[in-house]
Design a protein around this motif. Structure first.
Motif, mmCIF file in Angstrom:
data_model
loop_
_atom_site.group_PDB
_atom_site.id
_atom_site.type_symbol
_atom_site.label_atom_id
_atom_site.label_comp_id
_atom_site.label_asym_id
_atom_site.label_seq_id
_atom_site.Cartn_x
_atom_site.Cartn_y
_atom_site.Cartn_z
ATOM 1 N N ALA A 1 -30.348 -57.718 -6.079
ATOM 2 C CA ALA A 1 -30.328 -59.138 -6.436
ATOM 3 C C ALA A 1 -31.137 -59.974 -5.454
ATOM 4 N N LEU B 1 -34.093 -62.607 -6.288
ATOM 5 C CA LEU B 1 -34.119 -63.992 -5.803
ATOM 6 C C LEU B 1 -35.432 -64.308 -5.102
ATOM 7 N N CYS C 1 -26.070 -58.776 -9.933
ATOM 8 C CA CYS C 1 -26.597 -60.132 -9.727
ATOM 9 C C CYS C 1 -25.491 -61.183 -9.812
ATOM 10 N N ILE D 1 -26.080 -63.650 -6.708
ATOM 11 C CA ILE D 1 -26.921 -64.810 -7.025
ATOM 12 C C ILE D 1 -26.059 -66.027 -7.307
ATOM 13 N N ARG E 1 -28.132 -70.880 -9.953
ATOM 14 C CA ARG E 1 -29.415 -70.258 -10.248
ATOM 15 C C ARG E 1 -29.319 -69.250 -11.399
#
Length: 314
Positions: free
Chosen positions: A90, A94, A120, A124, A128
């Motif tokens: 992840a 990003l 993710c 994250i 986002r």
């Protein structure tokens, strides 16, 4: 005779902050300011490469989605990362999103890529990650491998203890065909032969449209093994070992984790998906009873439509 559908694809290379390279390609919608397009990061299957993203190009174009397909470490020019975990990928995603000036996006994981899409959710930030889609995804082997095809059970049971042996087996089979530059047709023939033993539902999808999907898989595999089998062997061990997180740890928000699975999938049986969803509070499971592991390649229009709903709120 089908032509190569990836002939015009362009591979992009990002040098990450730690010096590793990350290879990716873009598909679907384009424009003068691509960062403003609703964007989905696409994670290929196991083994595979970013070229697999071409399979969703037409449907993504129809729905106005930009697809960024990423090769994981050890595949297709993306540098190996010997300390990586399921969820650590992840951070690469990003960094790529920042490089492309994409603030908010969704992720789509197909087959083995589904594991990373789930990861993710953990790494994250919610501001986002607009949504997560998993199609025919792989889940922790702690859920049990009953009903899974024998070759997959063998790989995921052995890889944690002897990844070198898995690498050797890949090297002596599909990797050899992938690296045979004198006879490039050999890899396609090898893959086609493998599909002959798959359920009729999977053969139907692969043979459709003059075998376009088989061409895509051939390129994906050729690139996946171009530098050898270490990437695939390492990933097999990742899948076979305990993951670096538990499914019940995931911060699943209503409507933002959708899981598709085929009732006739023998690569990852539906039972595993049902048990995984039971541990991910808030996940939505959509079962296609009459589809196999290739579900994601015959329901692309529907899948892209749901991803657009995650990204573009009316």
């Amino acid at each position: 005779m089908s032509t190569n559908p990836l002939a015009t694809d362009i591979t992009h290379i990002l040098t990450l902050k730690d010096g590793r390279t990350l290879c990716y390609s873009t598909h679907g919608a384009s424009g003068s300011n691509p960062a403003e397009l609703p964007t989905v990061f696409h994670f290929h299957g196991f083994p595979g490469s970013h070229h697999e993203g071409h399979a969703v190009h037409k449907a993504a174009l129809t729905h106005g989605l930009r697809i960024v397909s990423v090769s994981r470490p050890g595949y297709a020019g993306s540098s190996p990362e010997p300390k990586r975990t399921i969820s650590s990928f992840a951070f690469d995603v990003l960094e790529l999103a920042d490089h492309l000036h994409i603030q908010r996006f969704a992720v789509l994981g197909i087959s083995g890529g589904g594991s990373y899409a789930v990861g993710c959710l953990l790494k994250i930030p919610a501001d986002r990650l607009a949504g997560t889609m998993v199609v025919s995804g792989m889940y922790p082997t702690s859920l049990g491998l009953s009903e899974m095809m024998l070759s997959n059970r063998f790989i995921f049971n052995l890889a944690p203890w002897a990844p070198w042996l898995i690498g050797y087996l890949f090297d002596s089979s599909i990797a050899t065909a992938a690296q045979d530059v004198a006879h490039p047709e050999r890899l396609k023939e090898t893959l086609a032969g493998g599909f002959k033993s798959m359920p009729a539902e999977d053969r139907r999808v692969v043979e459709a449209d003059g075998g376009t999907l088989l061409d895509i898989f051939t390129t994906s595999m050729r690139e996946a093994f171009r530098d050898g089998s270490a990437g695939a062997a390492y990933e097999a061990a990742l899948f076979g070992n305990p993951w670096d997180f538990e499914l019940d740890q995931l911060p699943v928000r209503t409507g933002e984790l959708v899981i598709y699975h085929g009732g006739k999938d023998i690569h990852v049986p539906l039972r595993m998906a049902r048990e995984a969803v039971a541990r991910m509070n808030g996940a939505q499971l959509l079962v296609e009873e009459n589809e196999g592991h290739t579900l994601g390649f015959c329901k692309t229009d529907e899948i892209m439509g749901k991803l657009r709903q995650m990204l573009v709120k009316d």
